[in-house]
Design an enzyme around this catalytic site. Structure first.
Site, mmCIF file in Angstrom:
data_model
loop_
_atom_site.group_PDB
_atom_site.id
_atom_site.type_symbol
_atom_site.label_atom_id
_atom_site.label_comp_id
_atom_site.label_asym_id
_atom_site.label_seq_id
_atom_site.Cartn_x
_atom_site.Cartn_y
_atom_site.Cartn_z
ATOM 1 N N GLN A 1 -5.300 -1.942 9.509
ATOM 2 C CA GLN A 1 -4.946 -3.217 8.887
ATOM 3 C C GLN A 1 -5.422 -4.383 9.769
ATOM 4 O OE1 GLN A 1 -3.316 -3.629 5.795
ATOM 5 N NE2 GLN A 1 -3.892 -5.756 6.152
ATOM 6 N N ASP B 1 -11.638 2.125 3.509
ATOM 7 C CA ASP B 1 -11.877 0.687 3.341
ATOM 8 C C ASP B 1 -13.367 0.382 3.161
ATOM 9 O OD1 ASP B 1 -9.831 -1.129 3.134
ATOM 10 O OD2 ASP B 1 -9.418 -1.223 5.286
ATOM 11 N N LYS C 1 0.843 -1.202 0.000
ATOM 12 C CA LYS C 1 0.000 0.000 0.000
ATOM 13 C C LYS C 1 0.874 1.246 0.000
ATOM 14 C CE LYS C 1 -3.740 -2.514 2.110
ATOM 15 N NZ LYS C 1 -4.355 -3.022 3.322
#
Ligand code: NAD
Length: 281
Positions: free
Chosen positions: A96, A119, A52
């Site tokens: 995460q 997300d 990322k």
């Protein structure tokens, strides 16, 4: 012979377009920035976070990583999220997963400001997706839709069968397909007569997490087959949820693993960060 949907190529195109868009934003004094929180030291997560960060670098998105100890308390995690919610320079916040078991990941996702929830996991974004409002959509489902669109594969009126009902893939993808006017059937581990249902699919999506689960007898002739699965075999090879060699001859379009849905996920995350930067300006 099926047309192979090249996710790597589509993702590269999206990143190149985003790079140009970010250059323009920067000229106007908007600096898109992603904050990534990682709790503990899961080795797979470390690889994902590195990828990322690389994608951000390539596009010109600023990236800040927050590494927290394995024994981080609930209060410490929520305090960091609150701090990042209030930081004007940060547009996107990503927590995460997985996080250590003593922490409640749902509580943490819910604490992220939904306007920074790149997300698409916050209940407000999930709810907005359900009622068809503009929102952040979970990156893997958004990537699947983008791939279908890039290859001009019609969705409207098609019977889409999604195998898998997870909150990050199966459910939001089913919702996205429904929003695009597909007739959607969701299958899962308790579904009876799975093969009978999957054989009706014009668009068949496998998001199960079981190597080569979808075999040719489960697929209708000329179906579009999307393989979300990422599984590692004993000899270290990456395989999808679809038995590619057997299914490919029956399909009109198919995604490979690797190089299919996988690269799209990060490209859509980058898209969401740029969207967040524009929304918050
Ligand atoms: P999950 O374990 O949360 O969900 C799996 C789903 O499969 C469940 O809803 C379950 O009901 C269903 N299932 C399990 N066994 C079944 C069976 N025998 N018959 C029918 N349905 C069955 O997994 P997930 O997070 O949704 O991920 C699914 C796969 O996609 C995994 O391989 C994962 O690694 C991969 N994945 C890939 C990306 C990407 O970027 N390409 C992103 C997320 C997940």
């Amino acid at each position: 012979m099926a047309t192979i949907i090249n996710g790597k190529e589509v993702a590269a195109k999206i990143r190149a377009e985003l790079k140009k868009e970010v250059e323009e934003l920067i000229k106007n004094g908007i600096y898109p920035k992603l904050a990534v929180i990682m709790v503990g030291n899961d080795s797979a997560s470390a690889v994902y976070v590195r990828n990322k960060s690389k994608a951000c670098n390539e596009i010109g998105i600023e990236f800040e990583e927050f590494l927290m100890e394995e024994n981080t308390t609930r209060e410490q995690l929520l305090e960091l999220i609150d701090k990042l919610n209030n930081r004007k320079d940060i547009n996107g916040i990503l927590l995460q997963s997985p996080i250590p078991k003593h922490l409640d990941i749902r509580e943490a996702f819910n604490a992220i400001n939904y306007k920074k929830d790149v997300d698409g996991f916050h209940p407000i974004n999930v709810g907005k997706l359900a009622i068809g409002e503009d929102c952040f959509i979970s990156c893997t489902p958004a990537g699947v839709i983008k791939m279908l669109e890039e290859y001009n594969i019609p969705i409207e009126g098609k019977h889409a069968v999604v195998i898998g009902r997870s909150n990050i893939v199966g459910k939001p993808l089913s919702q996205c397909l429904l929003n695009k006017n597909a007739t959607v059937t969701i299958c899962h581990s308790r579904t009876k007569n799975l093969e009978e249902i999957t054989k009706q699919a014009d668009i068949l999506v496998a998001a199960i997490g079981k190597p080569k689960f979808v075999t040719e007898n489960m697929v209708k002739q000329n179906a579009v087959v999307i393989d979300v699965g990422i599984n590692r075999t004993e000899d270290g090879k990456l395989v999808g949820d679809v038995d590619y060699e057997k299914v490919e001859p029956k399909a009109t379009y198919i995604t490979p693993v690797p190089g299919g849905v996988g690269p799209m996920t990060i490209a859509m995350l980058m898209t969401n960060v740029v969207k967040a930067a524009k929304n918050l300006k």
